[in-house]
Write a protein that holds these residues in place. Structure first.
Motif, PDB file in Angstrom:
ATOM      1  N   ASN A   1       1.280   2.151  -7.315  1.00  0.00           N
ATOM      2  CA  ASN A   1       0.255   3.117  -7.680  1.00  0.00           C
ATOM      3  C   ASN A   1       0.432   3.594  -9.115  1.00  0.00           C
ATOM      4  O   ASN A   1      -0.550   3.780  -9.855  1.00  0.00           O
TER       5      ASN A   1
ATOM      6  N   SER B   1      -4.175   9.313   0.096  1.00  0.00           N
ATOM      7  CA  SER B   1      -5.001   8.222   0.605  1.00  0.00           C
ATOM      8  C   SER B   1      -5.262   8.351   2.106  1.00  0.00           C
ATOM      9  O   SER B   1      -4.359   8.678   2.881  1.00  0.00           O
TER      10      SER B   1
ATOM     11  N   PRO C   1       0.802  -1.231   0.000  1.00  0.00           N
ATOM     12  CA  PRO C   1       0.000   0.000   0.000  1.00  0.00           C
ATOM     13  C   PRO C   1       0.831   1.276   0.000  1.00  0.00           C
ATOM     14  O   PRO C   1       0.336   2.342  -0.385  1.00  0.00           O
TER      15      PRO C   1
ATOM     16  N   LEU D   1      -6.255   5.750   3.866  1.00  0.00           N
ATOM     17  CA  LEU D   1      -6.218   4.389   4.393  1.00  0.00           C
ATOM     18  C   LEU D   1      -5.466   4.352   5.721  1.00  0.00           C
ATOM     19  O   LEU D   1      -4.334   4.815   5.829  1.00  0.00           O
TER      20      LEU D   1
ATOM     21  N   ASN E   1     -10.265   3.001  -3.882  1.00  0.00           N
ATOM     22  CA  ASN E   1     -10.234   4.304  -3.228  1.00  0.00           C
ATOM     23  C   ASN E   1      -8.809   4.685  -2.816  1.00  0.00           C
ATOM     24  O   ASN E   1      -8.389   5.838  -2.951  1.00  0.00           O
ATOM     25  N   HIS E   2      -8.077   3.699  -2.320  1.00  0.00           N
ATOM     26  CA  HIS E   2      -6.705   3.940  -1.883  1.00  0.00           C
ATOM     27  C   HIS E   2      -5.809   4.324  -3.062  1.00  0.00           C
ATOM     28  O   HIS E   2      -5.073   5.326  -2.999  1.00  0.00           O
ATOM     29  N   GLU E   3      -5.885   3.557  -4.141  1.00  0.00           N
ATOM     30  CA  GLU E   3      -5.028   3.819  -5.292  1.00  0.00           C
ATOM     31  C   GLU E   3      -5.427   5.118  -5.994  1.00  0.00           C
ATOM     32  O   GLU E   3      -4.567   5.888  -6.449  1.00  0.00           O
ATOM     33  N   LYS E   4      -6.706   5.376  -6.085  1.00  0.00           N
ATOM     34  CA  LYS E   4      -7.189   6.580  -6.765  1.00  0.00           C
ATOM     35  C   LYS E   4      -6.720   7.835  -6.032  1.00  0.00           C
ATOM     36  O   LYS E   4      -6.412   8.860  -6.656  1.00  0.00           O
ATOM     37  N   ALA E   5      -6.636   7.748  -4.708  1.00  0.00           N
ATOM     38  CA  ALA E   5      -6.233   8.912  -3.911  1.00  0.00           C
ATOM     39  C   ALA E   5      -4.734   9.159  -3.962  1.00  0.00           C
ATOM     40  O   ALA E   5      -4.271  10.277  -3.687  1.00  0.00           O
TER      41      ALA E   5
ATOM     42  N   LYS F   1      -1.087   9.769  -3.061  1.00  0.00           N
ATOM     43  CA  LYS F   1      -0.445  10.234  -1.832  1.00  0.00           C
ATOM     44  C   LYS F   1      -1.457  10.766  -0.820  1.00  0.00           C
ATOM     45  O   LYS F   1      -1.162  10.852   0.370  1.00  0.00           O
TER      46      LYS F   1
ATOM     47  N   LYS G   1      -1.687  -1.617   6.804  1.00  0.00           N
ATOM     48  CA  LYS G   1      -2.483  -1.097   5.695  1.00  0.00           C
ATOM     49  C   LYS G   1      -2.949  -2.222   4.776  1.00  0.00           C
ATOM     50  O   LYS G   1      -4.097  -2.220   4.312  1.00  0.00           O
TER      51      LYS G   1
END
Length: 255
Positions: A137, A193, A131, A195, A185-189, A191, A169
């Motif tokens: 990413n 993120s 993560p 999470l 959601n994590h990848e789209k955000a 830095k 994570k």
């Protein structure tokens, strides 16, 4: 020898015991001497001029043995014809590396991954993912056109190796009510993120993380993303790190 072939050998020594071994006949004495030195004989193949070929695995690599017609001598190495064609490559691919690749792919299929993309996508790509990995990413972003078009499903084998909170994570993603959405959601955000790592990882989730890390270690991988895919010939290939644009097409196929 390529790093991928080295990885294949390390990961599936046990699987080789199920390969087409020479069970119906006794090995010649000269070949037995090589076997006694640690080589694992996994099959035979045709060779020219009275030679008999044996495919073997030794010290984390495949190798070809050639028994002379008198049965008293063994030649080790690749054999080439007058046109420069390597006569050892195809037998080693069939008898050694193909079974290894199949076993590795099977291990990844049964690992603890989070899907990214349609289950009906014609192409599947596995990657070991942390993560906190910026290159994971980056690859996620690179793959969006293929994933959104339904052409590829990425399968993220979650590990925690980069930072102290990486295991927590990864555990949070695996334990989420909807792991696929949580990963998206994590990848789209990027830095940004939000999470949060799990402070107390449930035993069942810890078991999954441990199994993923063990598989990564078996493959002697030390960084993420480590990407595995089948090429146009159906042969297992590996990419370490976010790929270049030309490599991306080899991994994900045409857009």
């Amino acid at each position: 020898m390529s790093r991928l072939r080295h990885l294949l050998t390390l990961a599936v020594v046990a699987a080789l015991s199920q390969a087409p071994l020479l069970q119906a006949e006794e090995l010649p004495a000269a070949i037995k001497k090589i076997e006694a030195k640690g080589a694992k004989i996994v099959g035979t193949f045709e060779a020219p001029d009275g030679l008999r070929g044996y495919a073997a695995q030794y010290q984390n690599r495949g190798m070809a043995l050639y028994l002379t017609p008198d049965g008293q001598h063994v030649l080790l190495g690749n054999l080439y014809d007058a046109d420069g064609k390597d006569l050892s490559a195809e037998p080693l691919q069939k008898l050694v590396y193909a079974p290894m690749a199949k076993a590795i792919w099977g291990k990844m299929e049964t690992s603890n991954w989070i899907a990214d993309g349609s289950k009906d996508a014609p192409r599947t790509v596995y990657l070991f993912s942390d993560p906190n990995c910026p290159y994971c990413n980056m690859f996620w972003e690179q793959a969006r056109p293929w994933v959104k078009a339904g052409k590829v499903q990425l399968r993220h084998i979650m590990v925690g190796i980069i930072r102290e909170d990486s295991p927590g994570k990864s555990a949070a993603l695996l334990a989420a009510k909807d792991p696929e959405k949580a990963l998206e959601n994590h990848e789209k955000a990027g830095k940004g993120s939000a999470l949060k790592p799990l402070k107390n990882i449930p035993p069942a989730i810890q078991t999954k993380l441990d199994a993923n890390l063990q598989l990564m270690e078996e493959l002697e991988l030390s960084a993420t993303p480590a990407i595995f895919y089948l090429d146009d010939k159906g042969e297992l290939q590996q990419q370490q790190g976010a790929p270049s644009p030309d490599k991306l097409v080899k991994i994900l196929g045409p857009k």
